[in-house]
Design a protein around this motif. Sequence first.
Motif, short mmCIF file in Angstrom:
data_model
loop_
_atom_site.label_atom_id
_atom_site.label_comp_id
_atom_site.label_asym_id
_atom_site.label_seq_id
_atom_site.Cartn_x
_atom_site.Cartn_y
_atom_site.Cartn_z
N PHE A 104 51.30 42.64 23.93
CA PHE A 104 51.49 43.64 24.95
C PHE A 104 51.10 42.59 26.07
N VAL A 105 51.65 43.31 27.38
CA VAL A 105 51.32 42.88 28.65
C VAL A 105 50.47 43.90 29.52
N ALA A 106 49.46 43.59 30.26
CA ALA A 106 48.70 44.53 31.07
C ALA A 106 48.58 43.91 32.36
N ILE A 107 48.15 44.85 33.21
CA ILE A 107 48.04 44.95 34.66
C ILE A 107 46.82 44.76 35.22
N PRO A 108 45.95 43.90 35.59
CA PRO A 108 44.81 44.02 36.07
C PRO A 108 44.35 45.23 37.33
N PHE A 109 43.51 45.94 37.39
CA PHE A 109 43.23 46.79 38.33
C PHE A 109 43.48 46.39 39.70
N ASN A 110 43.18 44.92 39.95
CA ASN A 110 43.34 44.50 41.38
C ASN A 110 44.53 43.46 41.59
N ALA A 111 45.40 43.66 40.73
CA ALA A 111 46.74 42.84 40.78
C ALA A 111 46.94 42.77 42.41
N ALA A 112 47.50 41.54 42.77
CA ALA A 112 48.29 41.35 44.29
C ALA A 112 49.36 41.94 44.04
N HIS A 113 50.14 41.80 43.06
CA HIS A 113 51.52 41.95 42.85
C HIS A 113 52.07 43.23 41.72
N LYS A 114 51.34 44.26 41.75
CA LYS A 114 51.80 45.43 40.95
C LYS A 114 53.10 45.62 40.45
N GLU A 115 53.75 45.94 41.79
CA GLU A 115 55.03 46.24 41.49
C GLU A 115 55.87 45.24 40.84
N GLY A 116 55.72 43.93 41.32
CA GLY A 116 56.54 42.63 40.61
C GLY A 116 56.00 42.73 38.96
#
Length: 395
Positions: free
Chosen positions: A301-313
């Motif tokens: 899987f891939v996951a996105i951290p809560f504070n990611a600077a580029h969530k849309e990307g």
Amino acid sequence: MRLPLLATLAFGLAAPALAGGWDDTVAAARGQTVYWNAWGGDERTNDFIAWASGALQTQYGVTINHVKLSDTAEAVTRVIAEKAAGQAEDGSVDLIWINGANFLSMKEQGLLHGPFLQNLPNARYLDLSEGSAAVVDFTIPTEGYESPWRLAKFVLTRDSARVAEPPRSMAALLDWAKANPGRFTHPAVTNFMGSTFLKQALIELAPDPSVLQAEATDEAFSAATEPLWTWYDALRPNLWREGVTFPENESVLQQMLNDGEVDFAMAFDPAAAAAAVERGLLPETVRSYAPEAGSIGNISFVAIPFNAAHKEGAMVVANFLLDPAVQARAQDITVLGSYSVLDPAKLDAAAKAAFDALPDSPALPSNEALGPTLGEPHPSWMTRLAEDWARRYTE
């Protein structure tokens, strides 16, 4: 036969009819660089991520910066440190290739952005029914906080020029090793592949494998692993260098197989050997196979951290990885050879044709030959296994 790249991509990467919400995400993502923290120990995977970055830049204006990890925990630790420092925005990690204990740790500590999977248009190609492999990570429900990207399954690889009839169970492997001392080994258990080998053996040898689906208690761990350690005690003196030292990882073990130093390698990718033959890294006589009772498997899987600077990307990258054309390219053994996470029943005729046209190899096991997929134990079992193995055999 293999379709030309442009033809392969044509059906999958044309912009779909998107809902307004996704249009806004794509627009916001343009110009972003996604810092994807992913294991960097495999050349094929690194090349695939580099290709994906180029394709994403052309189509969406999104670039991937591959932060190459030796251990996923490196990225998790970074996110934990940022949260402790009060950095709730502009984090250094945008996307993580993650599984199991690391996912559970981030989920429990509130370190994940989401749920976001249901917002990805290409999620429609997944089997998202309750209990399916696409929504469970090492027994932990993903609840939309992860997106699948590649399928993994344990296989052994033998050189058929030296091993005509391979052992097809852990009990048979012990007998073979006794008859052929020094010709088998596994990666160090500190490495993911080494611990996976132990988990495969545990599932086969445990008196009641169902207990592995729950968190490991002291009592359950002791009862379930007793046959494993008895088996390993008998196996170890028959390993390469008498089990005193081990190859660092599966790449080193593969090279040992190629050099004739051992007769087996192993992988968590059924197409790894076929891809290595294609690149001239293994002889054409190698064959991969699964144990007869089935092999341990999961989805990466891939996951996105809560504070990611580029969530849309990061969401655009996750959606791109689920595109049928991208999944077909990933399954091509001349590219990556990673089995698709998509549900074939949800694919249209053009997508199915692209998969049907992929090149074959004698080293590549069929889906039927791979047999049943054995579910991953709860993450706590892997942690305890590695610790107990180290205490028993290295201290």
